[in-house]
Motif scaffolding. Sequence first.
Motif, PDB file in Angstrom:
ATOM      1  N   VAL A 177    -106.236  20.187   3.859  1.00 42.84           N
ATOM      2  CA  VAL A 177    -107.007  19.015   3.432  1.00 42.84           C
ATOM      3  C   VAL A 177    -106.904  17.850   4.401  1.00 42.84           C
ATOM      4  CG1 VAL A 177    -106.750  19.669   1.014  1.00 42.84           C
ATOM      5  CG2 VAL A 177    -105.146  18.026   2.015  1.00 42.84           C
ATOM      6  N   ALA A 178    -106.079  17.978   5.436  1.00 41.84           N
ATOM      7  CA  ALA A 178    -105.910  16.880   6.388  1.00 41.84           C
ATOM      8  C   ALA A 178    -107.241  16.521   7.041  1.00 41.84           C
ATOM      9  CB  ALA A 178    -104.884  17.268   7.452  1.00 41.84           C
ATOM     10  N   GLY A 179    -107.658  15.276   6.924  1.00 44.05           N
ATOM     11  CA  GLY A 179    -108.877  14.806   7.563  1.00 44.05           C
ATOM     12  C   GLY A 179    -110.157  15.209   6.880  1.00 44.05           C
ATOM     13  N   LEU A 233    -101.650  22.185  -5.768  1.00 40.61           N
ATOM     14  CA  LEU A 233    -101.703  20.725  -5.776  1.00 40.61           C
ATOM     15  C   LEU A 233    -100.326  20.082  -5.663  1.00 40.61           C
ATOM     16  CD1 LEU A 233    -104.424  20.015  -8.507  1.00 40.61           C
ATOM     17  CD2 LEU A 233    -104.683  20.240  -6.031  1.00 40.61           C
ATOM     18  N   HIS A 234     -99.318  20.651  -6.344  1.00 41.31           N
ATOM     19  CA  HIS A 234     -98.027  19.974  -6.451  1.00 41.31           C
ATOM     20  C   HIS A 234     -96.854  20.747  -5.865  1.00 41.31           C
ATOM     21  CE1 HIS A 234     -99.760  16.849  -8.990  1.00 41.31           C
ATOM     22  NE2 HIS A 234    -100.323  17.796  -9.719  1.00 41.31           N
ATOM     23  N   GLY A 235     -97.068  21.970  -5.437  1.00 41.66           N
ATOM     24  CA  GLY A 235     -95.985  22.754  -4.876  1.00 41.66           C
ATOM     25  C   GLY A 235     -95.608  22.275  -3.482  1.00 41.66           C
ATOM     26  N   PRO A 236     -94.652  22.946  -2.855  1.00 39.77           N
ATOM     27  CA  PRO A 236     -94.287  22.596  -1.470  1.00 39.77           C
ATOM     28  C   PRO A 236     -95.520  22.627  -0.566  1.00 39.77           C
ATOM     29  CG  PRO A 236     -92.731  24.170  -2.402  1.00 39.77           C
ATOM     30  CD  PRO A 236     -93.858  24.070  -3.382  1.00 39.77           C
ATOM     31  N   HIS A 237     -95.712  21.558   0.193  1.00 39.52           N
ATOM     32  CA  HIS A 237     -96.895  21.417   1.055  1.00 39.52           C
ATOM     33  C   HIS A 237     -98.193  21.448   0.248  1.00 39.52           C
ATOM     34  CE1 HIS A 237     -94.211  21.863   4.448  1.00 39.52           C
ATOM     35  NE2 HIS A 237     -93.821  23.048   4.018  1.00 39.52           N
ATOM     36  N   GLY A 238     -98.135  20.990  -1.011  1.00 35.11           N
ATOM     37  CA  GLY A 238     -99.319  20.934  -1.844  1.00 35.11           C
ATOM     38  C   GLY A 238    -100.199  19.747  -1.500  1.00 35.11           C
ATOM     39  N   GLY A 253     -98.453  12.392  -2.139  1.00 36.20           N
ATOM     40  CA  GLY A 253     -99.242  11.234  -2.531  1.00 36.20           C
ATOM     41  C   GLY A 253    -100.678  11.611  -2.825  1.00 36.20           C
ATOM     42  N   PRO A 254    -101.502  10.636  -3.213  1.00 40.00           N
ATOM     43  CA  PRO A 254    -102.894  10.914  -3.581  1.00 40.00           C
ATOM     44  C   PRO A 254    -103.702  11.478  -2.418  1.00 40.00           C
ATOM     45  CG  PRO A 254    -102.221   8.729  -4.304  1.00 40.00           C
ATOM     46  CD  PRO A 254    -101.149   9.225  -3.388  1.00 40.00           C
ATOM     47  N   TYR A 255    -104.664  12.311  -2.764  1.00 43.82           N
ATOM     48  CA  TYR A 255    -105.625  12.824  -1.789  1.00 43.82           C
ATOM     49  C   TYR A 255    -106.783  11.829  -1.716  1.00 43.82           C
ATOM     50  CZ  TYR A 255    -109.408  15.750   0.054  1.00 43.82           C
ATOM     51  OH  TYR A 255    -110.470  16.237   0.784  1.00 43.82           O
ATOM     52  N   PRO A 256    -107.161  11.360  -0.540  1.00 39.56           N
ATOM     53  CA  PRO A 256    -108.170  10.301  -0.447  1.00 39.56           C
ATOM     54  C   PRO A 256    -109.607  10.758  -0.681  1.00 39.56           C
ATOM     55  CG  PRO A 256    -107.421  10.938   1.734  1.00 39.56           C
ATOM     56  CD  PRO A 256    -106.549  11.653   0.770  1.00 39.56           C
ATOM     57  N   GLY A 257    -109.864  12.055  -0.588  1.00 40.04           N
ATOM     58  CA  GLY A 257    -111.218  12.550  -0.796  1.00 40.04           C
ATOM     59  C   GLY A 257    -111.464  12.958  -2.230  1.00 40.04           C
ATOM     60  N   VAL A 258    -112.561  13.670  -2.455  1.00 38.19           N
ATOM     61  CA  VAL A 258    -112.894  14.183  -3.788  1.00 38.19           C
ATOM     62  C   VAL A 258    -112.245  15.546  -3.966  1.00 38.19           C
ATOM     63  CG1 VAL A 258    -114.735  14.909  -5.333  1.00 38.19           C
ATOM     64  CG2 VAL A 258    -115.078  12.931  -3.847  1.00 38.19           C
ATOM     65  N   LEU A 259    -111.455  15.669  -5.012  1.00 36.62           N
ATOM     66  CA  LEU A 259    -110.748  16.912  -5.313  1.00 36.62           C
ATOM     67  C   LEU A 259    -111.532  17.657  -6.384  1.00 36.62           C
ATOM     68  CD1 LEU A 259    -108.215  18.648  -4.881  1.00 36.62           C
ATOM     69  CD2 LEU A 259    -107.065  17.209  -6.593  1.00 36.62           C
ATOM     70  N   VAL A 273    -108.725  28.834  -7.070  1.00 35.90           N
ATOM     71  CA  VAL A 273    -107.656  29.809  -7.259  1.00 35.90           C
ATOM     72  C   VAL A 273    -107.761  30.410  -8.654  1.00 35.90           C
ATOM     73  CG1 VAL A 273    -106.124  28.819  -5.527  1.00 35.90           C
ATOM     74  CG2 VAL A 273    -106.072  27.917  -7.869  1.00 35.90           C
ATOM     75  N   SER A 274    -106.868  31.343  -8.971  1.00 32.72           N
ATOM     76  CA  SER A 274    -107.115  32.224 -10.115  1.00 32.72           C
ATOM     77  C   SER A 274    -106.773  31.634 -11.477  1.00 32.72           C
ATOM     78  CB  SER A 274    -106.337  33.530  -9.933  1.00 32.72           C
ATOM     79  OG  SER A 274    -104.947  33.261  -9.805  1.00 32.72           O
ATOM     80  N   ASP A 275    -105.779  30.724 -11.549  1.00 38.83           N
ATOM     81  CA  ASP A 275    -105.373  30.249 -12.869  1.00 38.83           C
ATOM     82  C   ASP A 275    -104.630  28.925 -12.746  1.00 38.83           C
ATOM     83  OD1 ASP A 275    -102.789  30.932 -11.927  1.00 38.83           O
ATOM     84  OD2 ASP A 275    -102.892  32.902 -12.872  1.00 38.83           O
ATOM     85  N   GLY A 276    -104.173  28.412 -13.883  1.00 44.24           N
ATOM     86  CA  GLY A 276    -103.519  27.115 -13.894  1.00 44.24           C
ATOM     87  C   GLY A 276    -102.234  27.088 -13.102  1.00 44.24           C
ATOM     88  N   GLU A 277    -101.461  28.159 -13.151  1.00 47.24           N
ATOM     89  CA  GLU A 277    -100.217  28.216 -12.398  1.00 47.24           C
ATOM     90  C   GLU A 277    -100.490  28.113 -10.903  1.00 47.24           C
ATOM     91  OE1 GLU A 277     -96.300  31.137 -11.794  1.00 47.24           O
ATOM     92  OE2 GLU A 277     -97.925  31.720 -13.156  1.00 47.24           O
ATOM     93  N   ALA A 278    -101.489  28.854 -10.436  1.00 40.94           N
ATOM     94  CA  ALA A 278    -101.838  28.813  -9.016  1.00 40.94           C
ATOM     95  C   ALA A 278    -102.380  27.445  -8.626  1.00 40.94           C
ATOM     96  CB  ALA A 278    -102.866  29.900  -8.697  1.00 40.94           C
ATOM     97  N   LEU A 279    -103.185  26.829  -9.507  1.00 41.01           N
ATOM     98  CA  LEU A 279    -103.724  25.508  -9.220  1.00 41.01           C
ATOM     99  C   LEU A 279    -102.603  24.475  -9.130  1.00 41.01           C
ATOM    100  CD1 LEU A 279    -106.188  23.666  -8.825  1.00 41.01           C
ATOM    101  CD2 LEU A 279    -106.324  23.460 -11.325  1.00 41.01           C
ATOM    102  N   GLY A 280    -101.652  24.546 -10.053  1.00 39.70           N
ATOM    103  CA  GLY A 280    -100.521  23.632 -10.005  1.00 39.70           C
ATOM    104  C   GLY A 280     -99.737  23.769  -8.721  1.00 39.70           C
TER     105      GLY A 280
END
Length: 295
Positions: A60-62, A80-85, A90-96, A70-77
Motif C-alpha cells: 500500500v506504500a504510495g 490490516l493489523h498483523g505484522p507488516h499489516g 497507523g492510519p492508511y491515507p487512501g481509501v481502504l 481475502v477469504s474471511d475475517g481472520e485473513a482480513l484482520g
Amino acid sequence: MTGTVNGPVAVLGLGTMGAGLAARLLEQGVPVRVWNRDPRRTAPLAEAGAHVADHPADAVAGTSAALCVVSDGEALGAVLHGPHGVLADGPYPGVLVCASTVAPDEVTQIAGDAPSVLDVGMLGNRDHARDGELRLFAGGDKRVFDAARPLLETLGKEVVHLGALGSGMRMKLLLNLLMGIEVQALAEATELAGACGLDRQLVLKTVAGSGFASPVMAFKSRRLASGRFDEPDFRLRLMAKDLMLASKQAATVGLSLPLATAAAETHVRATEQGLGDQDCAAVTRALVPKPETDT
C-alpha cells in the motif's frame, strides 16, 4: 467512468476475484501493487506489469486506494493489523476497500479507527472481474464512496452506495444466500432425476433452458453436466462460510430462515467431506449416499 483513478492501487489477495481485479486495473493503465500470502500467484500479474510487494504494508506504500480481497475475517484482520499489516503502524491515507465477504459488524471491528473505509459486496465471477463487468454494492461514508467512485466504476458496470459501513456485506450475504440455495436446489433436482432413471444431461439442459432457471442455475448446470468442479468459480467452503454468516445475521435480528439453515448445513457437511476447495456446485456430491460397508 465519471472520473479517473488517481495514483497507484494496491490489491491484497490474489484469489479468483483479486487476480481478476488486478488484471482489470492493469489493462486500464492503472499502476498496481500486489501482495498475496502465497507469492506464486503473483507471477502472471508481475509479467503484466504489477509491482509485487513483500507484505501488505509494502503493497500500500504510495497508493491512493487498497483493495482487500481475502477469504474471511481472520485473513482480513491479519492483512490490516498483523505484522507488516496495512494499519499496523497507523492510519492508511487512501481509501481502504474491504471486498472480502465477512460478517457486517466484523468490518467495523476490523477497520477500527481507519478514516476512509468502504465495504464492497461484489456480484459476479472471475470473468466479470477481469472485464470490468461486476456489480458492486458499497457501504460507508458517502464522501469516501464519492472519492472511490472512479475506481469502483473502473471495476464494475453497476456501482451502488447502500448506506453505512457494513451495508455492502449485508447485500453480499443476501446474494450468496440466494445462490447457495439455488445451486443446491438444482443439484437436488438433478440427483433425484438420476435416481429415478431420467437422463441427467437432458434434465440439466431442460432446466437451463426453462423459465425456472436463473442465470446462476444455467451457468452451474454446465458444471453439473460435466461433473468437473476443479478450477472453481467460487469455492464451496466459502459458500459454506457465507451461508453460516447469513444464518447468524438472521438469528441476530430474530428471523428464522429454514432454507438458509438447511443449505448451510449441507455445505458445511460437504466441506467436511473434503469438497471445500472445489466449485460450490460440488455440493451435489454431498447429496449422494455413501455405500454401506459390511461390519
